[in-house]
Design a protein around this motif. Structure first.
Motif, short mmCIF file in Angstrom:
data_model
loop_
_atom_site.label_atom_id
_atom_site.label_comp_id
_atom_site.label_asym_id
_atom_site.label_seq_id
_atom_site.Cartn_x
_atom_site.Cartn_y
_atom_site.Cartn_z
N LEU A 600 4.16 11.62 -23.79
CA LEU A 600 3.55 11.73 -22.47
C LEU A 600 2.53 10.62 -22.30
CD1 LEU A 600 2.92 15.60 -22.29
CD2 LEU A 600 4.78 14.32 -21.23
N HIS A 601 2.43 10.10 -21.10
CA HIS A 601 1.43 9.07 -20.78
C HIS A 601 0.74 9.50 -19.49
CE1 HIS A 601 2.77 6.35 -23.94
NE2 HIS A 601 3.98 6.75 -23.64
N PRO A 602 -0.21 10.45 -19.63
CA PRO A 602 -0.81 11.05 -18.43
C PRO A 602 -1.64 10.07 -17.63
CG PRO A 602 -1.95 11.76 -20.43
CD PRO A 602 -0.73 11.02 -20.88
N ASN A 603 -1.62 10.26 -16.32
CA ASN A 603 -2.51 9.51 -15.44
C ASN A 603 -3.92 10.08 -15.56
OD1 ASN A 603 -0.46 7.85 -14.30
ND2 ASN A 603 0.16 9.57 -13.00
N ARG A 604 -4.91 9.28 -15.19
CA ARG A 604 -6.27 9.79 -15.24
C ARG A 604 -6.44 10.85 -14.15
NH1 ARG A 604 -7.84 4.46 -12.92
NH2 ARG A 604 -8.67 4.79 -10.83
N PRO A 605 -7.33 11.82 -14.37
CA PRO A 605 -7.54 12.88 -13.39
C PRO A 605 -7.93 12.33 -12.02
CG PRO A 605 -8.59 13.44 -15.47
CD PRO A 605 -8.13 12.02 -15.59
N VAL A 606 -7.51 13.01 -10.98
CA VAL A 606 -7.76 12.56 -9.61
C VAL A 606 -9.25 12.43 -9.34
CG1 VAL A 606 -7.49 13.19 -7.18
CG2 VAL A 606 -5.58 13.50 -8.76
N ARG A 607 -10.05 13.37 -9.86
CA ARG A 607 -11.48 13.38 -9.55
C ARG A 607 -12.19 12.12 -10.06
NH1 ARG A 607 -14.16 14.25 -14.07
NH2 ARG A 607 -12.91 14.98 -15.82
N GLN A 608 -11.59 11.41 -11.02
CA GLN A 608 -12.26 10.23 -11.58
C GLN A 608 -12.34 9.08 -10.59
OE1 GLN A 608 -10.68 9.02 -15.37
NE2 GLN A 608 -11.66 10.70 -16.48
N SER A 609 -11.51 9.09 -9.56
CA SER A 609 -11.55 7.98 -8.60
C SER A 609 -12.90 7.92 -7.90
CB SER A 609 -10.43 8.14 -7.57
OG SER A 609 -9.16 8.02 -8.18
N ASP A 610 -13.39 9.07 -7.42
CA ASP A 610 -14.70 9.09 -6.77
C ASP A 610 -15.82 8.77 -7.76
OD1 ASP A 610 -13.54 9.72 -4.36
OD2 ASP A 610 -13.83 11.88 -4.57
N LEU A 611 -15.69 9.24 -9.00
CA LEU A 611 -16.72 8.98 -10.00
C LEU A 611 -16.75 7.49 -10.36
CD1 LEU A 611 -16.25 12.05 -12.38
CD2 LEU A 611 -18.10 11.65 -10.75
N LEU A 612 -15.59 6.86 -10.44
CA LEU A 612 -15.55 5.43 -10.73
C LEU A 612 -16.23 4.65 -9.61
CD1 LEU A 612 -14.55 3.16 -12.57
CD2 LEU A 612 -12.36 3.24 -11.36
N GLU A 613 -16.00 5.06 -8.39
CA GLU A 613 -16.66 4.39 -7.26
C GLU A 613 -18.17 4.56 -7.34
OE1 GLU A 613 -16.64 4.62 -2.35
OE2 GLU A 613 -14.99 5.52 -3.51
N ALA A 614 -18.62 5.76 -7.75
CA ALA A 614 -20.07 6.00 -7.89
C ALA A 614 -20.66 5.14 -8.99
CB ALA A 614 -20.32 7.48 -8.17
N ALA A 615 -19.91 4.96 -10.08
CA ALA A 615 -20.42 4.15 -11.18
C ALA A 615 -20.57 2.68 -10.79
CB ALA A 615 -19.49 4.28 -12.39
N LEU A 616 -19.65 2.20 -9.97
CA LEU A 616 -19.66 0.79 -9.58
C LEU A 616 -20.44 0.53 -8.30
CD1 LEU A 616 -15.94 -0.14 -10.38
CD2 LEU A 616 -17.97 -0.60 -11.76
N LYS A 617 -21.00 1.59 -7.71
CA LYS A 617 -21.73 1.41 -6.45
C LYS A 617 -22.92 0.46 -6.59
CE LYS A 617 -23.72 4.00 -2.58
NZ LYS A 617 -24.89 3.11 -2.41
N PRO A 618 -23.73 0.55 -7.67
CA PRO A 618 -24.83 -0.43 -7.79
C PRO A 618 -24.34 -1.88 -7.77
CG PRO A 618 -25.16 1.39 -9.32
CD PRO A 618 -23.80 1.56 -8.74
N LEU A 619 -23.20 -2.14 -8.41
CA LEU A 619 -22.65 -3.50 -8.39
C LEU A 619 -22.14 -3.85 -7.00
CD1 LEU A 619 -21.67 -6.11 -9.69
CD2 LEU A 619 -19.60 -4.89 -10.42
#
Length: 636
Positions: A600-619
């Protein structure tokens, strides 16, 4: 019946078995080789395409060639100088060549490969082949490419490049003296290291029991150093633990605002650190590892904040030389790279910046290491009043919120929402089991017929353990984990006695229990460590009841893989863990079972998309905005 008749019957039986169903016209149209290793189909002289079949525990028959992998099949072996060049390099070759190589040139050489390997989605094989084309001529080029046809062989080893950089800090001059007419051989210096890497006079016992031994100690350090997190998941967890959860849990006893604690302790805005480190990492993903002078001026951040953030994560070459040379000899092993992890950005001449390994940069700014800045503020900054207490509360907050994050993932995995109830957290467990002295795990998940009982610990292996320093550090750290396992065992006993106290309903017959230890910051799970932990747990009498399965260990990324599998309607967490315990990689990490046995090669969880955006928001906020009507991509 005489012998002649018996022989005639046997010949007829063999003839029917070999050719009864085969048309006579076909028998003379081809040649068959009925030799050993080439079985034929019954009733025919046709060679079987699949010669042998094996039956799996499930009852499914599969070709013998599709055997599940063993743990050793997951290892890769690097090429040695003798294989590459056709001869061994002389003893001391690395040092002699580094003495004739300028330090900055060696660092650029190492950074070139380490950055190429760290690009998200990079193919190790492609980087290997690109390096071969860059540095080797015939006939060495063809020899190496032929060796790399074996997918278990590797040419470029990150550890070797880090060792070369560390040795260059001690040996290479800033510039070549006039009497040196020819530069040294940096490629040979690199591969000469592989002649001695991992070679010890005594490798210790080859049968592992309750102690890892010399070989096991090296395996632990190797797996810890080479472990790669998903960058998206890594940044998503940073956003949740460092930025969002402190705000959501403000006001709770002991919880502090981590961003404020960082600002008070260092004088640096947490957003500034994220923007500066994020920009440097973003540059490395485009193939560059040297940042030109003034390039950070594009960020919409006050210059003093940019410089203050850089001061925390960078040092110049003399500073790095001093840090490397000051390492205690007893703690210096082939895995000791602490100065490079503390200062992943190197200041070169003319105000250029070099990123040696982007993995270290990400961990320094977005992992656990910002806590180091809170605990040990920069010398030029005045510590806030009550700093020691603030630092202790900040670390306690991060540990607590890491456990909260794990709980969130568990609830997502089980779909425990609305009226459905499957996950019981420690608060509910404490209410249900109130006996004096009762030890309680962090969570329990109610699956049909089985409880998964979970303890979460943010404990990490000490530096001595992860760098294979000889001694008892690894055993001592593992014994600390056994204290966590004791809480799981005590909770299993409480559930066994009175499950209804927790669920409100009587327990079904034939309940089973699966102990699960979650280490959010990671742990090198392999046949050595898992065997040692299980053996030491057995010696303490833990998990010995017939209804209890062997303990499993996962990190947060493995839990998120399972979360992604659930979103794709895949097998449950219980199914994954159970199939692992009966699979060929039962003593390896859960991710290895998911990738190589379940395929199996699972995709990352859907909720991580918003969290990734929050992490990169300062940049994103710090980058200059493109002209109105023009996208940033169009603007280059």
């Amino acid at each position: 019946m005489d012998a002649g008749v018996r022989l005639a019957q046997q010949i007829e039986a063999m003839s029917q078995m070999l050719a009864e169903v085969e048309p006579a016209s076909l028998r003379t149209s081809y040649l068959a080789d009925p030799s050993a290793g080439n079985p034929v189909l019954q009733g025919s002289t046709a060679t079987a395409l699949v010669p042998r079949w094996n039956e799996r525990p499930s009852g499914l028959w599969v070709p013998a060639s599709s055997q599940e992998p063993a743990p050793i099949d997951l290892t890769a072996v690097f090429l040695t100088p003798e294989e590459i060049f056709g001869f061994r390099l002389t003893s001391g070759y690395t040092e002699s060549q580094l003495q004739r190589l300028p330090l900055e040139g060696v660092l650029r050489f190492c950074a070139m490969v380490l950055n190429a390997l760290a690009v998200p989605g990079a193919s190790v094989a492609s980087v290997d082949h690109g390096f071969v084309d860059l540095v080797f001529n015939e006939p060495v080029r063809s020899r190496v490419l032929n060796l790399l046809q074996d997918k278990t062989r590797r040419l470029l080893v990150p550890q070797a490049f880090m060792l070369l950089a560390r040795m260059a800090m001690e040996t290479s001059p800033d510039a070549l003296p006039p009497e040196v007419m020819e530069e040294g051989d940096v490629v040979g210096a690199l591969f000469a290291l592989t002649q001695t890497m991992g070679v010890f006079p005594d490798s210790g016992p080859t049968i592992i029991g309750d102690r890892p031994g010399t070989l096991g100690r090296e395996l632990i350090a190797n797996q810890h150093f080479n472990h790669n997190w998903s960058v998206a998941g890594f940044l998503a967890r940073y956003a949740r633990r460092w930025l969002q959860l402190p705000t959501e849990h403000q006001g709770e006893p002991g919880v502090v605002d981590l961003s404020q604690a960082y600002r008070d302790s260092t004088g640096v805005q947490f957003e500034s650190l994220a923007a500066v480190a994020g920009y440097l990492w973003m540059v490395t993903t485009s193939g560059r590892f040297v940042i030109e002078p003034g390039e950070l001026a594009v960020l919409n951040i006050p210059t003093e904040q940019v410089e203050a953030a850089l001061a925390l994560i960078s040092t110049d070459l003399p500073g790095m030389r001093e840090a490397v040379r000051s390492q205690l000899p007893a703690h210096r092993t082939e895995w000791s790279f602490d100065p490079f992890q503390q200062w992943p950005v190197l200041r070169l001449s003319e105000d250029r910046l070099l990123i040696l390994d982007p993995r270290h940069l990400l961990n320094r700014a977005f992992g656990w290491l910002p806590m180091w800045d809170i605990k040990f503020p920069p010398p030029g900054h005045t510590k806030p009043a009550g700093h020691r207490k603030l630092a202790a509360r900040a670390e306690s907050t991060l540990r607590h919120l890491s456990e909260v994050y794990v709980s969130e993932v568990l609830h997502k995995i089980t779909g425990d929402e609305g009226t459905t109830r499957r996950v019981y957290d420690d608060a509910e467990l404490r209410v249900a089991f109130t006996a004096q002295g009762q030890r309680i795990a962090d969570a329990a998940i109610d699956y049909p017929g089985t409880w998964i009982v979970i303890e979460v610990t943010t404990s990490q292996l000490r530096r001595e353990a992860v760098t294979a320093v000889p001694g008892e550090s690894q055993i001592e750290d593992i014994d600390k984990l056994l204290e966590e396992l004791d809480q799981i065992d005590a909770t299993i006993a409480a559930l066994r006695r009175d499950e209804a106290a927790l669920t409100g309903t009587s327990a079904i017959a034939d309940r089973r229990y699966l102990p699960l230890l979650v280490l959010p910051e990671g742990f090198p799970v392999n046949p050595v460590t898992l065997t040692v932990i299980r053996e030491r747990a057995r010696a303490r009498g833990l998990f010995q009841a017939p209804d209890t399965d062997p303990v499993e260990i996962v990190d947060i990324e493995e839990l998120e893989m399972i979360e992604g599998i659930q979103e794709e309607s895949g097998p449950s967490m219980l199914d994954i863990l159970r199939s692992k315990q009966s699979g060929s990689l039962r003593n390896a990490a859960v991710r290895d079972h998911i990738f190589h046995v379940m395929r199996l090669h699972p995709n990352r969880p859907v909720r991580q998309s918003d969290l990734l955006e929050a992490a990169l928001k300062p940049l994103a906020d710090a980058l200059p905005r493109p002209p109105q009507g023009q996208s940033r991509r169009e603007n280059g």
